[in-house]
Design an enzyme around this catalytic site. Structure first.
Site, PDB file in Angstrom:
ATOM      1  N   ASP A   1       0.798  -1.241   0.000  1.00 42.28           N
ATOM      2  CA  ASP A   1       0.000   0.000   0.000  1.00 42.28           C
ATOM      3  C   ASP A   1       0.828   1.289   0.000  1.00 42.28           C
ATOM      4  O   ASP A   1       1.799   1.404   0.737  1.00 42.28           O
ATOM      5  CB  ASP A   1      -0.877   0.074   1.248  1.00 42.28           C
ATOM      6  CG  ASP A   1      -1.786  -1.116   1.439  1.00 42.28           C
ATOM      7  OD1 ASP A   1      -2.580  -1.086   2.389  1.00 42.28           O
ATOM      8  OD2 ASP A   1      -1.684  -2.086   0.656  1.00 42.28           O
TER       9      ASP A   1
ATOM     10  N   GLN B   1       4.211   0.650   2.310  1.00 39.24           N
ATOM     11  CA  GLN B   1       4.366  -0.606   3.047  1.00 39.24           C
ATOM     12  C   GLN B   1       5.530  -1.374   2.420  1.00 39.24           C
ATOM     13  O   GLN B   1       5.546  -1.607   1.210  1.00 39.24           O
ATOM     14  CB  GLN B   1       3.085  -1.432   2.949  1.00 39.24           C
ATOM     15  CG  GLN B   1       1.869  -0.738   3.532  1.00 39.24           C
ATOM     16  CD  GLN B   1       1.831  -0.838   5.051  1.00 39.24           C
ATOM     17  OE1 GLN B   1       1.414  -1.834   5.604  1.00 39.24           O
ATOM     18  NE2 GLN B   1       2.275   0.213   5.720  1.00 39.24           N
TER      19      GLN B   1
END
Lengths: 655, 175
Positions: free
Chosen positions: A138, A154
């Site tokens: 993400d 992430q």
């Protein structure tokens, strides 16, 4: 990493203003006045000019590059054997619809493709954001601050698979050229020990930056935490501080402790409080919870929910923002007014797709109402019909635009990811605006800065493509391209064909091999000359009852690779085409990612492509028309794209 | 004296009810949960067989059952890797390359798919477990296909594939 495919772009190109003839070198000599070296300079310039002119002339006839030969333009049908499934041996085993799970085949004569380093190295992109190695998912907390775009993500520092998640960090002046910075946050507190997960940034009017993010605690509970820059005078925002009294939010009693994540950017209510939303679910109903706060340290749960839609499952990465219905600019997340509509977006855990709905927002009632309940959040429109998830927007106050980031995962095997040492990309950031013409969808478009990577342009004008033909576009190696194209179907062809009740669905259509009267036609990207591998990006038009035309836009990976261990789905959707509009598309080809946009970004499709043969100098671009009745006229601009050299720069910091 | 009999009877009823309800909390529905869960997988019999042979299964929730199956996946992968190592030394040349590819695939299952799946299930982000299980099935399938019908690893590949698709189906229930 092998980036030598850029070597054929070392020759000067037509964007540098080139004198074309020897007579143009008089000017520099005149302006220099008396100078002993004048004759030498004159001769040197003459040599240079002739060299450059020779190069420019040799490569193409000015800016118009002709197609290969007249033979190609003749009625050349696509050899039928080339359109059969290419994956040898895996007969009916590969299901287009399955979510990456191949059905087991009792196959014989299957061929394993051991990926070699040459093939794998080609897959790395030239101008899409990706870390040097390992796994990314993400996008987190994108923001613009003190002249820099910040991007967090992430990241798994330990391998090319999801796990051990921390926050990566990079900065850019232009959303295209990125510099990697040290990790912004790692899992060093009890409240994020098991994962420093997704979050969003809010910039306060006084310049403070608030980061709210989800932590997976030592007890495996999902909580929301507050973090902020250690030093706001540092434009690179290298160091971050976690609020000592974290978490600031824990799951409410009626919510499961593992269904509470991804807080949004906050917006200001008319009461002067900051409001955020967090996605969750109750049974199978996806919901968006609402919280108000004054200081981002204590929160007040607002009764009710912002919105809920049954049977959609867990809502991840909720995004909620206003768009202007009158102006083509972005709006601050707190904007409101008469000419403002709201967008509610969710990432559905169930099917790994991002959905949005346009609607109105009632602040007092804490209620989002979609304009069209048949196209609600999670049941209607998608940002992108391909590989595209966990997307998040931010308001770029420097250019007054709303920019969308999205995670583009891999569609190959984990074996290949481990071998190549990385997994996942980000899509090119896109601007988002309301589509004033249809009034019922958003338009996404690659940020204009990507156009700075454009180098040599090849232009094709009004190329007639007969039914059943394939045309090689002589542009040279085709792994890094920006393509803008327009297509016109001959009106006579449309008038003469019968109406039909056909409902075309890209995903179940069988792809570009299946011919209709008015489609498919478009481009074959990442194709080798022998067409053993190719990826059609195409339009398919159906003449329905009342003579109305319905258009679909698809990306067909079914013959994209001879390898048998990559996903070969066909992605796409219908796209609204208004009266008087030509069919238009834009495609960004960047090695193993292809991003396609139809009708100015009304329908977008991102796909991952992993050829074994159509790579490096063997990657070509074709025009094709596999319709049975329609003659299509195509005009295109094709630019070769420079690299953004993202992983060539490392900022090394003194500790 | 005559009061004692109904009183004793009452106490008996109360105690029995108490004991029965306690028994239910110890074994709520879990024999049922295993069956219900396995019914939603492509291979009920195999699913039951694996889950029933794990002592943790009866008291596990669906996440726990998924974790049990991921452990079975790990075992199957290691079995396959061992078999590959045994075979590679004495295999005919045309098989060697494929065996090496298979070794790479099973290695990816063990170092990437399995750890990812375990972490995803433990931390409440099941989609990465589904992805890992699906990939493991694909790797096994690819390995088998690579032998063009003369596979020395059919049993191991089948086992890996079957267990992975069961795991994937169980994880889907969590989404």
């Amino acid at each position: 990493m092998d980036r030598t495919n850029n070597s054929n772009h070392d020759v000067p190109f037509s964007y540098v203003s080139l004198p074309i003839g020897p007579h143009e070198d008089e000017a520099p000599v005149e302006s220099r006045g008396k100078w002993k070296a004048r004759p030498v300079v004159f001769c040197g310039l003459l040599v240079l000019v002739s060299l450059v002119a020779f190069n420019g002339y040799k490569g193409s006839n000015g800016n118009i590059t002709t197609l290969t030969s007249n033979e190609d333009l003749k009625q050349k049908t696509i050899p039928s054997h080339k359109w059969k499934p290419v994956s040898r041996g895996v007969s009916a085993g590969v299901s287009e619809k399955s979510n990456r799970l191949f059905t087991k085949s009792n196959n014989i004569g299957g061929m394993l493709f051991p990926w070699n380093n040459t093939m794998l190295a080609w897959q790395r992109t030239a101008f899409h954001f990706q870390p040097e190695e390992n796994w990314m998912n993400d996008p987190n907390g994108p923001l613009y601050y003190k002249g820099w775009y910040h991007f967090f993500y992430q990241y798994n520092p330990n391998g090319a698979f999801w796990g051990d998640i921390v926050w990566g960090h990079a900065v850019s002046r232009d959303l295209i050229h990125w510099i990697h910075l040290p990790l912004a946050m790692v899992a060093d507190e009890w409240y994020d020990q098991n994962g420093v997960w997704t979050g969003s940034a809010t910039i306060l009017p006084n310049g403070d930056i608030i980061m709210l993010y989800t932590g997976a605690t030592d007890a495996l509970v999902q909580v929301q935490n507050l973090a902020y820059p250690a030093d706001l005078s540092d434009p690179l925002l290298i160091d971050w501080i976690k609020y000592p009294k974290n978490p600031v939010l824990v799951p409410p009693p009626e919510i499961e402790v593992y269904d509470f994540r991804d807080p949004t950017t906050a917006w200001l209510t008319s009461q002067g409080k900051w409001r955020i939303s967090i996605g969750s679910k109750m049974n199978k109903t996806g919901i968006a919870l609402v919280y108000d706060t004054k200081d981002f340290k204590t929160f007040e749960r607002i009764e009710g929910i912002l919105h809920a839609v049954p049977k959609t499952g867990m809502w991840e990465c909720v995004d909620f923002f206003p768009v202007s219905t009158k102006l083509d600019i972005g709006l601050d997340t707190s904007a409101r007014g008469d000419d403002v509509k709201y967008v509610m977006k969710v990432s559905l855990d169930d099917d790994r797709h991002d959905y949005y709905a346009l609607g109105t927002y009632d602040e007092n009632g804490v209620d989002f109402v979609p304009d069209d309940t048949n196209k609600d959040v999670g049941t209607g429109l998608r940002y992108d019909y391909g590989v595209f998830y966990a997307s998040k927007t931010f308001y770029d106050q420097s250019k007054e635009r709303r920019v969308l980031w999205s995670w583009i995962g891999e569609s190959d095997s984990e074996d290949a990811d481990v071998a190549k040492g990385w997994a996942s990309l980000m899509g090119i950031p896109r601007t988002i605006v309301f589509d004033k013409k249809t009034g019922s969808n958003l338009l996404q478009w690659p940020v204009e800065e990507v156009e700075r990577l454009r180098m040599k342009r090849c232009k094709f004008h009004n190329e007639k493509v007969m039914p059943g033909s394939v045309v090689l576009l002589n542009i040279g190696s085709a792994s890094q391209l920006d393509i803008e194209a327009e297509f016109n179907i001959d009106k006579k062809d449309i008038e003469k064909i019968k109406q039909t009740n056909e409902e075309y669905n890209c995903e179940t259509s069988g792809g570009a091999a299946n011919r209709g009267a008015l489609g498919p036609f478009g481009l074959l990207v990442l194709a080798d000359e022998g067409l053993s591998e190719y990826t059609p990006i195409y339009f398919y038009v159906v003449k329905g009852s009342n003579g109305n035309l319905k258009t679909s836009f698809c990306s067909d990976q079914s013959r994209s690779s001879l390898a048998t261990d990559v996903d070969k789905s066909i992605f796409g959707s219908t796209v609204p085409v208004l009266e008087g509009e030509k069919l238009s598309l834009r495609i960004l080809v960047d090695h193993s990612i292809v991003e396609s946009f139809a009708q100015g970004g009304r329908t977008c499709v991102t796909s991952r492509v992993y050829p074994t043969t159509a790579i490096y100098e063997n990657a070509q671009l074709f025009l094709f028309n596999n319709a049975t009745e329609a003659t299509v006229t195509a005009s295109l601009n094709v630019w070769h794209m420079n690299s953004a050299f993202i992983n060539d720069k490392q900022v090394k910091l003194k500790s | 004296m005559t009061m004692l009999k109904p009183l004793a009877f009452l106490i008996l009823i109360v105690c029995t009810t108490f004991v029965v309800t306690q028994c239910r909390t110890i074994q709520p529905n879990d024999a049922n949960l295993i069956q219900q869960t396995c019914k939603k997988t492509p291979n009920y019999a195999l699913c039951i067989q694996y889950l029933n042979s794990d002592p943790k299964a009866p008291s596990a929730d669906v996440t726990g059952l998924a974790l049990i199956m991921v452990n079975v996946m790990k075992n199957k992968a290691n079995i396959a890797i061992n078999k590959i190592h045994q075979l590679i030394g004495k295999s005919p040349p045309d098989q060697k390359a494929t065996l090496n590819s298979c070794a790479s695939k099973y290695n990816a299952i063990v170092v990437a798919d399995i750890p990812s799946a375990i972490e995803a299930l433990q931390k409440g982000n099941p989609k990465f477990a589904e992805q890992g299980a699906n990939d493991a099935a694909n790797e096994a399938n690819s390995c088998e296909n690579g032998f063009s019908g003369k596979s020395p690893l059919t049993a191991e590949n089948n086992a890996m594939y079957d267990v992975s698709v069961i795991t994937s189906a169980i994880v889907r229930l969590l989404l």
